[in-house]
Structure formats: structure tokens, C-alpha cells
Write an enzyme that holds these catalytic residues in place. Structure first.
Site, PDB file in Angstrom:
ATOM      1  CD  GLU A 111      -2.533  -1.105   2.773  1.00 19.09           C
ATOM      2  OE1 GLU A 111      -2.446  -0.094   3.486  1.00 19.09           O
ATOM      3  OE2 GLU A 111      -3.296  -2.058   2.993  1.00 19.09           O
ATOM      4  CE  LYS A 113       5.010   5.256   7.178  1.00 18.47           C
ATOM      5  NZ  LYS A 113       4.616   6.624   7.488  1.00 18.47           N
ATOM      6  CG  ASP A 115       3.672  12.397   5.068  1.00 16.38           C
ATOM      7  OD1 ASP A 115       3.463  12.192   6.287  1.00 16.38           O
ATOM      8  OD2 ASP A 115       4.583  13.110   4.650  1.00 16.38           O
ATOM      9  CE1 TYR A 224      -3.806   2.969   8.431  1.00 16.86           C
ATOM     10  CE2 TYR A 224      -3.879   4.720   6.796  1.00 16.86           C
ATOM     11  CZ  TYR A 224      -3.595   4.288   8.082  1.00 16.86           C
ATOM     12  OH  TYR A 224      -3.117   5.166   9.012  1.00 16.86           O
ATOM     13  CE  LYS A 313       9.815   7.341   6.689  1.00 14.65           C
ATOM     14  NZ  LYS A 313       8.871   8.338   7.215  1.00 14.65           N
ATOM     15  CB  CYS A 407      15.369  43.910 -16.279  1.00 12.90           C
ATOM     16  SG  CYS A 407      16.067  42.405 -16.980  1.00 12.90           S
ATOM     17  CB  CYS A 410      17.747  44.488 -20.592  1.00 11.44           C
ATOM     18  SG  CYS A 410      16.033  44.625 -20.035  1.00 11.44           S
ATOM     19  CB  CYS A 423      12.268  42.108 -17.643  1.00 14.98           C
ATOM     20  SG  CYS A 423      13.021  42.939 -19.050  1.00 14.98           S
ATOM     21  CB  CYS A 429      15.315  41.535 -22.006  1.00 11.59           C
ATOM     22  SG  CYS A 429      16.095  40.857 -20.524  1.00 11.59           S
TER      23      CYS A 429
HETATM   24  S1  IVH Z   1      -1.131   0.437   8.830  1.00 17.18           S
HETATM   25  C1  IVH Z   1      -0.693  -1.508  12.830  1.00 17.18           C
HETATM   26  N1  IVH Z   1      -1.193   1.437   6.457  1.00 17.18           N
HETATM   27  O1  IVH Z   1       1.965   5.387   8.967  1.00 17.18           O
HETATM   28  C2  IVH Z   1      -0.538  -0.948  11.495  1.00 17.18           C
HETATM   29  N2  IVH Z   1      -0.428   2.822   8.207  1.00 17.18           N
HETATM   30  O2  IVH Z   1       3.693   4.566  11.935  1.00 17.18           O
HETATM   31  C3  IVH Z   1      -1.306   0.268  11.370  1.00 17.18           C
HETATM   32  N3  IVH Z   1       0.155   5.089   7.515  1.00 17.18           N
HETATM   33  O3  IVH Z   1       0.760   6.015  12.123  1.00 17.18           O
HETATM   34  C4  IVH Z   1      -0.827   1.158  10.358  1.00 17.18           C
HETATM   35  N4  IVH Z   1      -0.340   4.819   5.412  1.00 17.18           N
HETATM   36  O4  IVH Z   1      -0.677   6.741  10.277  1.00 17.18           O
HETATM   37  C5  IVH Z   1      -0.892   1.658   7.737  1.00 17.18           C
HETATM   38  N5  IVH Z   1      -1.340   2.201   4.283  1.00 17.18           N
HETATM   39  C6  IVH Z   1      -1.052   2.421   5.560  1.00 17.18           C
HETATM   40  C7  IVH Z   1      -0.584   3.660   6.024  1.00 17.18           C
HETATM   41  C8  IVH Z   1      -0.265   3.818   7.365  1.00 17.18           C
HETATM   42  C9  IVH Z   1       0.102   5.662   6.328  1.00 17.18           C
HETATM   43  C10 IVH Z   1       0.651   5.766   8.724  1.00 17.18           C
HETATM   44  C11 IVH Z   1      -0.090   5.528   9.969  1.00 17.18           C
HETATM   45  C12 IVH Z   1       0.950   5.228  11.014  1.00 17.18           C
HETATM   46  C13 IVH Z   1       2.223   5.579  10.319  1.00 17.18           C
HETATM   47  C14 IVH Z   1       3.365   4.647  10.638  1.00 17.18           C
END
Ligand code: IVH
Length: 678
Positions: A111, A113, A115, A224, A313, A407, A410, A423, A429
């Protein structure tokens, strides 16, 4: 009232979760107004999960603390492939870190991750009763009123075809799209504090005491994980959990895929990282999870994180350094851009020595001055950017930076246009002309090797080149007279120019540097009209009729109305420029105008080539399956994208059928399955 509420909920789901609205915003507002009027007349009948209750409740003085239904653990996170291998080996019960196959009982789900900000949302008998931030994992802050304002979060779950457990806690991520973040930032008044990134913006917007503030920010959510459930059918896999959440009406990412073995996991990570900038949300890595609930239970958790999941990451994109100087550059269209000269710093393996400060407003908003310590972001291929200044105790700061009134190239008096200083001198120029020349010869334009910034400046400075047509008239004898030109590089440059004279119409259109006309618009323009003359004589209305946006159409028509520009084009042709028309004129055929997604491995050609073929036939490609997709091509081991396509009733074909579609001979009899589910 109940019928109206159900109707509104259905449209919320179509709009926010399926991205497939059936009615206009006005029609929606009408339904909403009708319900609100009824509720006003009968306040005793207002359901707590009525769609009108999203912006309810007054501001509070603190966010109360709540205890999560199950601990919200965090993830172990790694940054190297060998660490992923070690995780998989551990999970497989083997101590040997091999690049081999993950045993079949270890099915993996990969999946993005996300942010954002992690939240728990609790539903009792399908109705949203509580939402909270993660906090310390055990206790979180109650943000129910705020979460209810997020339109993508259902206030009531759908019970069919998959019954909702009596009590359900789901975990997801509250997010702000990059677009919404940019809009929010651009509306900030100068000097007003702004959020450094979409995650901070999402967190700040969610942890508001007044839910109306949250409601005014465009937040989004993706779920998720099923955190806890009681009184429902137990689900045997994570895939089944994701499908159940989708069926209940909870938004789940389209990017989730099943992967196999370490190689599959690494490939998913690399592909996601390569697409990072194009994703609507900030994604800072991928999460790998064991699919099977039984395997998860066998592995268990440590105090802080599960042993069945891992965050892998992406390479960092930010670093901290010092501003040595602030200089001002003049761009091809005359825009003055302040640029910070930095103490060189390595970000994700690339040394960064300069970062853009965009414009005067940005500088004053971020209050960046020479000598400051700053955080620098290098996102993908784009120019590094200063995110924020890092204040330091007791620092002696210099004077604020001021944009020049003239500018720097020129000397023309600078004009303010919107947020930018420009400019007005155009091609008289020196800086603008040199940039125009460099653009003319750039790779996607006429591709004249050896015509970089330095040579472009040199040719402009010595007066040999006064417009782009002059480039096509350059002779070796002119060049060798210049001090900085060796005989060899003069010959190479002239050879490159001669070669570049036979080019495609689209490239030439792009090379002209018409404001707002990038590679794609140039290609569209060439495909729609077929030859230069037709484009030069097209009116704004003609251009719009052929599919150009109104701004681009105006820009093209204005450009060619200008006598000087027409003269430059004529001069280019007189100097031997010959233009090939587009190979595909306004594609017709099975793929014209269609959006195609590939999933799984193709045996007969690389994915990139297949995508190129689709584009050459007038189609578009996308990496994720959504309602706007017309066709999914499933190769070997196609995963969840295929399942998602079937769920949405999108036509899916196999590789053989795809080859037949693009006019390739198919080598053996092909099965062709069409699905039109539901
Ligand atoms: S699963 C027990 N899946 O990443 C597992 N977390 O520390 C629960 N996060 O605080 C997390 N995308 O906020 C999971 N596809 C994803 C995620 C995800 C982002 C975040 C989550 C967690 C942090 C990692």
C-alpha cells in the site's frame, strides 16, 4: 426525511468515494436544502447521522481525550532493500535473508504509505459515533465534530451486500491533496503563518476547536485497517477487509496491490517512488502487510508495532542548510525569479546549491534572508525549493531582501503582474533572448546539441543571433571567429543545426515558446490541424473548436497575429526548415479518447512501450483504476486493480486481446473476457 437523507448519502458516496457523480452540484444543493427545511420544521425528527449534521456543534475549549477501542500501533520503518528482505525472512520464519520467493502462506499486500494524520473512526450499528486522533496510541483526542465535516467520511455505513458489524472501529489517514494545500497556501495573506506541507495542514485543520474551520478546509480520507470489530463475520485476509470497507462505503486507496516475493515488494516501492510527484496526495513510502489474518495472529506485535507489517520509506527529500546569497534570474518570458544560493547540501544523493524562492510574496511570507538557516525540499525533477526558515535563538539577521526595480539583465523598469515581477523588454532583453534561444534548441524542441545556456548567451552577446530564426542561419565561418568557439565545436553545432532543420511540426511549435504551449499542447495542436499554415491562420474560435482550452487558444492566436512572430517563422522556412506533419492525425479507432490501465506483467513488450502504443493511438494511460477508466489490460499475476475493475464494471482484456486491439498479430488463440458487472 429518511428517503431524502438516503438519497443525499447515495450522492455523497458517488461523489466522494466512487468519484462518479450522477447529479449536478445545483441538484445536490436542492436536495440538501429540502432536507434542511423539513428538519427545521420537525427538529424532533433530526437523525444524529443526517447529512445535515456534518457542520454541527459549537466550538469547544479543548479536545477531550478518548481511549481507542484497540491500541493504534505504529509501524517499524526501514529504508533499505536488505532490511525488507530481513523482515520477510523473519515473517516467513526463516533466518536466511534470501531474495527468493515468499512462501505462499505469506501473501503480501502493498500500500502507499500515506503522509497524513492517522485517525480512528468508530461506528455503532453503522452510524458514526466517534472519531479520534492517534495520540499516544492508547489515548487520542476526540475530533468527532471535525471528522464529521469531511465529506468523504460516511456518517452511516452501507449494510448491503456486506453486513456491517455491530461495532466497528476503522483506521485511516486524514489527508489534504497537494492541490488543496497549494490553494490554501495561495490564499494566505502575506505575513500570515502557513503550513509547511500538506500533512501539517491536515493535522492543523483536524485539530481545530471550531469544526467550522475544519469544514472550510478541503480534507480527504483513506481507510486502510479494521482496528476492531464485534458482532460481524470475521475476515480471513486483509484483501477481504479492504473489500468490506469499500462495500461499507469507506474510501480506500486504488493503489493497493497484492505483491509476491521480495522482488515484487521492491518493484512496487520503486514504481510508487517514481510516481510520487504525480500522486494527488503526499506519500512517503510504501507499507507491506501480510495478507492473512491467521499469519498475522501467529506473528503478533511488539509493544509498539505489529510484526506483520513494515513501512519501507522513500529516500528523504529535505535537508537543512544556509542561504549564502539571494540572486534574481530573468526567465524566458521575462519573469524575475529570486533564487537562493545555498551552502551545497546533499539531498537523496543529489547536491543542491540553489533553490527557488518563486517571487517577492513568497520571500516575505517565508521571511527568508541572506544568512538564514532553511529547510530545502527537492521533489522529483523539479527545481529545489525553500520550504521554511529555521529560526535560531539569538541569531543576528540581515535586512529583508527586496526585489530590484530594474531588470538585472537589460535595465528595463520592472512591472508587477499579479504575484510576479516581469521585465517588459521581451526579446530585446538579453536574458530573455538567450533563454528563448536555449529553449529553441532544447531536447524536446529542435534538439540542437551544443546550444546550451552558455552558447546561447555567447551568440546573443556577440550579436550573431537576434531571434530564433538567426540560429538556423549560423555558419561555421561566423562561429570560428568567436574566441570561445573551437573549430570542432563550431562544426558540431552547425551539423546539429542542419540536422534539426528537418523536424516535426509539434517540435517546432513547442520550440517557438508560445506562452502556455508546452509539449503536450503543441502535439495536440499539430494533430488537430496537421500543418503550420492552418495553425497560423486559425482564429481563437477555430482553436477552441479543435479542443484547445480558451487560454491556450488566445495565446496561440495572439502569437501568430503578431507580425514579428510571423516574420520569424517565414525566416525559419526560408533558411531550410522543413516540417513533418503528425504521424497520427486526430486518432480514430478503438483507443481514441479512452483511458487505459495496465496491471500485471506483459509478456510481449515492456509496460512503457505498451503505454506508448496506447498514446500513439490517441488513448490515455493511467496507473490506477477509477470510474473514469475505460479499459484494463491484465497481464500475468494481475492483482487488485483487476478486481477493482471488475467491481466497477470496467471492460478488462488480456494481453492477447490488447495486441489484437493495437493491430499486432496475436501468436496464439486468445481468450477474451468482457466484464460488465452490476
Ligand atoms: S497500517 C498496525 N497502512 O503510517 C498498522 N499505516 O507509523 C497500522 N500510515 O501512524 C498502520 N499509510 O498513520 C498503515 N497504508 C497504511 C498507512 C499507514 C500511512 C501511517 C499511519 C501510522 C504511520 C506509521
Amino acid at each position: 426525511m429518511r428517503r431524502l437523507a438516503d438519497e443525499i448519502r447515495r450522492h455523497d458516496h458517488l461523489y466522494y468515494v466512487l468519484d462518479r457523480p450522477e447529479i449536478s452540484d445545483e441538484q445536490y444543493d436542492e436536495l440538501f436544502r429540502e432536507l434542511r427545511e423539513l428538519e427545521l420544521a420537525r427538529p424532533d425528527l433530526v437523525a444524529p447521522d443526517s447529512p445535515t449534521q456534518r457542520v454541527g456543534g459549537a466550538a469547544v475549549s479543548t479536545l477531550p481525550s478518548v481511549v481507542h477501542l484497540a491500541p493504534m500501533l505504529s509501524l517499524e520503518s526501514v529504508t533499505r532493500p536488505d532490511e525488507v528482505g530481513a523482515f520477510l525472512s523473519r515473517a516467513a520464519g526463516s533466518t536466511r535473508a534470501s531474495r527468493g520467493h515468499v512462501p505462499s502462506q505469506l501473501r503480501l499486500v502493498a500500500e502507499p504509505k500515506l503522509d497524513g494524520v492517522s485517525i480512528e473512526v468508530v461506528y455503532d450499528d453503522g452510524s458514526l459515533v466517534r472519531a479520534s486522533t492517534r495520540g499516544d496510541g492508547i489515548h487520542g483526542e476526540d475530533v468527532t465534530a471535525n471528522v464529521k465535516t469531511i465529506r468523504a467520511v460516511p456518517l452511516r455505513l452501507r449494510n448491503a451486500p456486506c453486513p456491517v458489524p455491530r461495532r466497528l472501529a476503522v483506521r485511516g489517514e486524514v489527508l489534504m491533496t497537494k492541490d488543496a494545500f497549494r490553494r490554501l497556501a495561495s490564499h494566505a495573506a502575506p505575513g500570515e503563518a502557513t503550513f509547511a506541507n500538506p500533512r501539517n495542514a491536515a493535522a492543523g485543520s483536524l485539530r481545530q476547536l471550531d469544526p467550522r474551520v475544519t469544514a472550510s478546509r478541503r480534507l480527504n480520507v483513506l481507510f486502510y485497517d479494521v482496528l476492531a470489530s464485534a458482532g460481524g463475520t470475521p475476515l480471513a485476509t486483509h484483501e477481504a477487509e479492504l473489500d468490506a470497507m469499500r462495500a461499507w462505503g469507506l474510501p480506500v486507496s486504488d493503489e493497493i496491490e497484492e505483491v509476491e516475493s521480495l522482488d515484487g515488494a521492491l518493484a512496487y516501492h520503486d514504481a510508487m517512488e517514481a510516481r510520487r510527484e504525480a500522486l494527488p496526495f503526499e506519500v512517503d513510502g510504501v507499507v507491506l502487510k501480510l495478507d492473512e489474518t491467521a499469519a498475522r495472529e501467529r506473528l503478533g506485535t511488539t509493544a509498539r508495532h505489529p510484526r506483520w507489517a513494515l513501512a519501507y520509506k522513500f529516500a528523504p527529500r529535505e535537508a537543512t542548510t544556509t542561504v549564502r546569497d539571494i540572486i534574481v534570474q530573468v526567465g524566458r518570458t521575462g519573469t524575475l525569479t529570486p533564487v537562493a544560493v545555498l551552502d551545497p547540501v546533499s539531498i537523496g544523493g543529489v547536491t543542491v546549491g540553489r533553490a527557488t524562492l518563486h517571487n517577492a510574496d513568497e520571500i516575505s511570507r517565508k521571511d527568508v534572508r541572506v544568512g538564514d538557516t532553511v529547510r530545502v525540499l527537492r521533489a522529483g525533477d523539479v527545481i529545489p525549493e525553500i520550504v521554511a526558515r529555521v529560526p535560531r535563538a539569538g541569531e543576528h539577521r540581515r535586512q529583508p531582501f527586496e526585489m530590484p526595480e530594474r531588470c538585472p539583465s537589460c535595465g528595463a523598469r520592472v512591472r508587477r503582474e499579479g504575484a510576479f515581477d516581469r521585465c517588459p523588454a521581451g526579446l530585446s532583453c538579453r536574458a530573455q533572448l538567450a533563454s528563448a534561444i536555449k529553449h529553441f534548441g532544447s531536447r524536446d524542441a529542435l534538439d540542437i546539441g551544443g546550444l546550451g545556456q552558455q552558447n546561447a548567451e555567447l551568440l546573443v552577446d556577440c550579436g550573431l543571433v537576434k531571434d530564433v530564426a538567426d540560429v538556423l542561419g549560423l555558419r561555421e565561418s561566423d562561429l570560428v571567429r568567436l574566441e570561445r568557439f573551437a573549430a570542432l565545436s563550431a562544426r558540431n553545432l552547425v551539423t546539429a543545426i542542419e540536422r534539426a532543420k528537418h523536424t516535426e511540426l509539434a517540435r517546432f511549435l513547442y520550440a517557438l515558446g508560445i506562452p502556455g504551449i508546452g509539449k503536450t499542447s503543441a502535439r495536440d495542436l499539430a494533430a488537430a490541424f496537421g500543418d503550420l499554415d492552418a495553425i497560423m491562420h486559425a482564429t481563437e474560435a477555430d482553436l477552441v473548436r479543435e479542443g484547445m482550452g480558451p487560454v491556450a487558444a488566445l495565446s496561440v492566436a495572439t502569437f501568430f497575429r503578431e507580425r514579428r512572430n510571423r516574420a520569424v517563422v517565414r525566416e525559419c522556412l526560408a533558411r531550410g526548415l522543413t516540417l513533418r506533419g503528425p504521424t497520427v492525425r486526430r486518432a480514430v479507432g478503438p483507443l481514441a479518447g479512452k483511458t487505459v490501465v495496465f496491471t500485471g506483467a506483459l509478456a510481449s513488450m515492456p509496460r512503457a512501450e505498451a503505454e506508448e502504443r496506447v498514446r500513439a493511438l490517441g488513448g490515455r494511460t493511467s496507473s490506477s483504476v477509477g470510474p473514469k477508466v475505460d479499459l484494463v489490460v491484465a497481464g500475468e499475476d494481475a492483482g487488485t486493480k483487476l478486481a477493482r475493475a471488475r467491481e466497477l464494471g470496467i471492460r478488462t482484456i488480456d494481453e492477447g486481446a490488447f495486441r489484437a486491439l493495437i493491430g499486432e498479430e496475436s501468436s496464439h488463440g486468445q481468450r477474451r473476457h468482457r466484464t460488465r458487472a452490476r
